[in-house]
Design an enzyme around this catalytic site. Structure first.
Site, mmCIF file in Angstrom:
data_model
loop_
_atom_site.group_PDB
_atom_site.id
_atom_site.type_symbol
_atom_site.label_atom_id
_atom_site.label_comp_id
_atom_site.label_asym_id
_atom_site.label_seq_id
_atom_site.Cartn_x
_atom_site.Cartn_y
_atom_site.Cartn_z
ATOM 1 N N HIS A 1 0.859 -1.192 0.000
ATOM 2 C CA HIS A 1 0.000 0.000 0.000
ATOM 3 C C HIS A 1 0.888 1.233 0.000
ATOM 4 O O HIS A 1 1.950 1.226 0.630
ATOM 5 C CB HIS A 1 -0.887 0.000 1.249
ATOM 6 N N ASP B 1 -7.979 -5.326 0.333
ATOM 7 C CA ASP B 1 -8.479 -6.157 -0.760
ATOM 8 C C ASP B 1 -8.067 -7.607 -0.667
ATOM 9 O O ASP B 1 -8.559 -8.439 -1.420
ATOM 10 C CB ASP B 1 -7.982 -5.593 -2.102
HETATM 11 N N1 ACO Z 1 4.169 -7.589 -4.815
HETATM 12 C C1 ACO Z 1 5.506 -7.552 -4.996
HETATM 13 N N2 ACO Z 1 6.267 -6.467 -4.859
HETATM 14 C C2 ACO Z 1 5.656 -5.325 -4.521
HETATM 15 C C3 ACO Z 1 4.254 -5.274 -4.309
HETATM 16 C C4 ACO Z 1 3.505 -6.444 -4.453
HETATM 17 N N3 ACO Z 1 2.183 -6.451 -4.263
HETATM 18 N N4 ACO Z 1 3.903 -4.006 -3.974
HETATM 19 C C5 ACO Z 1 5.036 -3.277 -3.988
HETATM 20 N N5 ACO Z 1 6.094 -4.076 -4.316
HETATM 21 C C6 ACO Z 1 7.509 -3.669 -4.363
HETATM 22 C C7 ACO Z 1 7.787 -2.869 -5.631
HETATM 23 O O1 ACO Z 1 8.236 -3.707 -6.672
HETATM 24 C C8 ACO Z 1 8.830 -1.896 -5.168
HETATM 25 O O2 ACO Z 1 10.066 -2.565 -5.152
HETATM 26 P P1 ACO Z 1 11.447 -1.750 -5.478
HETATM 27 O O3 ACO Z 1 11.547 -0.692 -4.402
HETATM 28 O O4 ACO Z 1 12.501 -2.789 -5.380
HETATM 29 O O5 ACO Z 1 11.272 -1.173 -6.844
HETATM 30 C C9 ACO Z 1 8.462 -1.612 -3.720
HETATM 31 O O6 ACO Z 1 7.723 -2.774 -3.271
HETATM 32 C C10 ACO Z 1 7.587 -0.360 -3.542
HETATM 33 O O7 ACO Z 1 6.460 -0.476 -4.407
HETATM 34 P P2 ACO Z 1 5.864 0.721 -5.259
HETATM 35 O O8 ACO Z 1 5.092 0.145 -6.385
HETATM 36 O O9 ACO Z 1 6.945 1.703 -5.555
HETATM 37 O O10 ACO Z 1 4.884 1.353 -4.191
HETATM 38 P P3 ACO Z 1 3.633 2.246 -4.485
HETATM 39 O O11 ACO Z 1 3.333 2.951 -3.226
HETATM 40 O O12 ACO Z 1 3.844 3.053 -5.726
HETATM 41 O O13 ACO Z 1 2.485 1.170 -4.826
HETATM 42 C C11 ACO Z 1 0.657 -0.320 -4.650
HETATM 43 C C12 ACO Z 1 1.495 0.756 -3.944
HETATM 44 C C13 ACO Z 1 0.188 0.176 -6.032
HETATM 45 C C14 ACO Z 1 -0.592 -0.599 -3.805
HETATM 46 C C15 ACO Z 1 1.511 -1.604 -4.808
HETATM 47 O O14 ACO Z 1 1.891 -2.072 -3.526
HETATM 48 C C16 ACO Z 1 0.786 -2.703 -5.585
HETATM 49 O O15 ACO Z 1 0.821 -2.710 -6.818
HETATM 50 N N6 ACO Z 1 0.098 -3.645 -4.856
HETATM 51 C C17 ACO Z 1 -0.692 -4.659 -5.512
HETATM 52 C C18 ACO Z 1 -2.030 -4.065 -5.931
HETATM 53 C C19 ACO Z 1 -2.968 -3.816 -4.759
HETATM 54 O O16 ACO Z 1 -3.159 -4.675 -3.902
HETATM 55 N N7 ACO Z 1 -3.601 -2.630 -4.751
HETATM 56 C C20 ACO Z 1 -4.593 -2.288 -3.733
HETATM 57 C C21 ACO Z 1 -4.188 -1.078 -2.989
HETATM 58 S S1 ACO Z 1 -5.332 -0.799 -1.696
HETATM 59 C C22 ACO Z 1 -6.589 -0.010 -2.427
HETATM 60 O O17 ACO Z 1 -6.549 0.615 -3.434
HETATM 61 C C23 ACO Z 1 -7.835 -0.122 -1.702
#
Ligand code: ACO
Length: 427
Positions: free
Chosen positions: A305, A362
């Site tokens: 998140h 979720d």
């Molecule tokens: N699985 C694997 N790796 C992940 C995940 C994941 N679900 N989420 C983040 N990471 C990693 C990224 O690859 C990144 O790694 P790096 O630093 O080596 O490049 C690091 O963790 C940070 O992730 P970002 O994508 O930069 O974080 P951001 O804050 O932009 O994204 C998000 C947050 C979009 C929710 C992301 O965690 C994700 O895509 N999760 C899966 C989708 C999801 O569950 N969304 C629901 C959000 S809650 C809602 O909307 C109600």
């Protein structure tokens, strides 16, 4: 004189005021920065930027805290009702008994939609994604309810808020009914907000629909858990759309469009699809390895998140609700075991620990919604239904602010510098 932050740019010192909220990080007020220095700040994903001032919802992502008007989400989910939370978000305080009865009655009496709106649905293909239908139909509400689109009138704003909260379950249920080829079911004023939605979704005219109390309670709680979440992508979309003076129905349609994406509200659908793909617990390590592989676009859906770097407090309540629904419906879904095991394995993996990736709201919601009988395509629709009150409350807060301005971000331009046009025969 409060705190100030010093910025040194081009050898010149600029002092910017530091604003303090009631809780949470301080905010450096850079509104005059461009005028003083000719420079912009750069923060494309708004990771360090407060886009507005708000008194509605507070999140401490490191501690896993979510407060609505000061009340912890756990207390609201356990002890309150969605109608009460709606009142709280819209008005700032919990209602007394009279206020609650009046509010519930107002919402109940606005649940029907203009009969002509029903014919709108016929223009969509039966296999249209219900979120596509929601975006279109909610946007179309402004064509039906002109008398509540004058945003400068607080009374019209209140009426449009009530209309949106009341009609969105009817429209969501209609989107479902249309997709399965069943007749629309009219709202029933005897039922609660959640019970009415369940009846409009799963009831058929041929027989009486019995609301199952445990499912009604779970539905209500799921709505509470999704009601608001401060300046997330869809809420910011609603605010940005509204900042131009667009009517509330159009703004909420914009929010629905944004919510649809798999990184936001679409994650519950994507998460259940992922759990189905994983299938049995023995396959989990393979998917965890894929999620960690930078060359593989696969991510663990329902994990991570932007704000929570701890357990999402909504996920805790969701897991509890899931157990209650399974017990009431006598469901045994092996995907629940897969989800629990996936959570355990991911949380003990250094990659997820280091990056502070925890289950979000979720992660479990899809399994519950599926047990209740919703197809995956309806999951984000339910999120939109519940979030409508948050969007409306945030929109109204923005419009009521006398200092409100159109949202107009700037940019770091990286395109060609000025050059002369060359006629096509010379290129
Ligand atoms: N699985 C694997 N790796 C992940 C995940 C994941 N679900 N989420 C983040 N990471 C990693 C990224 O690859 C990144 O790694 P790096 O630093 O080596 O490049 C690091 O963790 C940070 O992730 P970002 O994508 O930069 O974080 P951001 O804050 O932009 O994204 C998000 C947050 C979009 C929710 C992301 O965690 C994700 O895509 N999760 C899966 C989708 C999801 O569950 N969304 C629901 C959000 S809650 C809602 O909307 C109600």
């Amino acid at each position: 004189m409060g705190d100030t932050a010093k910025i040194n740019i081009g050898g010149k010192d600029i002092e910017s005021p530091v604003l303090k909220g009631t809780i949470g990080p301080d905010v450096i007020d850079i509104r005059k920065l461009y005028g003083q220095t000719g420079a912009f700040t750069y923060d494309p994903g708004f990771t360090s930027t407060a886009s507005c001032e708000s008194a509605i919802t507070y999140i401490d992502g490191d501690e896993g805290v979510l407060l609505h008007r000061g009340y912890p989400i756990g207390q609201l989910a356990e002890q309150s009702s969605f109608m009460e939370v709606c009142y709280l978000l819209l008005n700032g305080e919990l209602p007394n008994a009279d206020e609650l009865t009046k509010f519930e009655s107002t919402i109940t009496r606005h649940t029907m939609v203009h009969e002509q709106l029903a014919s709108f649905f016929n223009g969509f293909r039966r296999d249209a994604h219900p979120m596509a239908v929601m975006t279109g139909v909610v946007g179309a509400l402004s064509a039906f309810y002109h008398d509540s689109t004058d945003i400068s009138d607080p009374v019209q704003r209140r009426i449009s808020a009530h209309r949106l909260i009341a009609k969105i379950p009817t429209i969501a249920a209609m989107a479902y009914k249309y997709s399965v080829g069943q007749p629309f079911v009219y709202p029933d004023n005897k039922l609660s907000y959640a019970g009415n939605f369940l009846k409009m979704t799963f009831g058929v005219p041929a027989e009486e629909y019995q609301v199952i109390p445990a499912v009604e309670k779970a539905m209500d709680r799921i709505f509470i858990l999704h009601a608001d979440h401060e300046q997330n992508a869809s809420t910011s979309t609603v605010r940005l759309a509204g900042s131009s003076g667009a009517n509330p129905f159009a703004c909420i349609a914009a929010g629905i469009a944004c919510l649809w994406g798999p990184a936001h509200g679409g994650a519950n659908e994507a998460c259940l699809n992922m759990l189905r793909e994983i299938g049995t617990p023995d396959k989990i390590p393979h998917y965890i390895e894929r999620a960690k592989d930078k060359n593989d676009p696969f991510r663990l859906m329902g994990f991570g998140h932007r704000v929570y770097k701890n357990y999402d407090p909504r996920a805790t309540v969701m897991q509890q609700t899931l157990r209650e629904v399974f017990e009431a419906l006598n469901v045994q879904d092996p995907l629940f075991e897969t989800a629990i095991r996936l959570e355990e394995l991911a949380l003990s993996d250094p990659y997820f620990k280091e990056k502070k990736l925890f289950p979000n709201v979720d992660f479990y919601s899809g399994i519950i919604l599926s047990a209740i009988g919703f197809p995956t395509t309806m999951f984000t629709v339910l999120f939109a239904l519940a979030r409508t009150v948050g969007w409306v409350a945030q929109w109204n807060e923005m419009i009521s602010d006398p200092g409100q301005k159109i949202g107009r971000p700037r940019q770091l331009y990286t395109g060609p510098v000025q050059r002369d046009y060359v006629p096509v025969d010379k290129r």
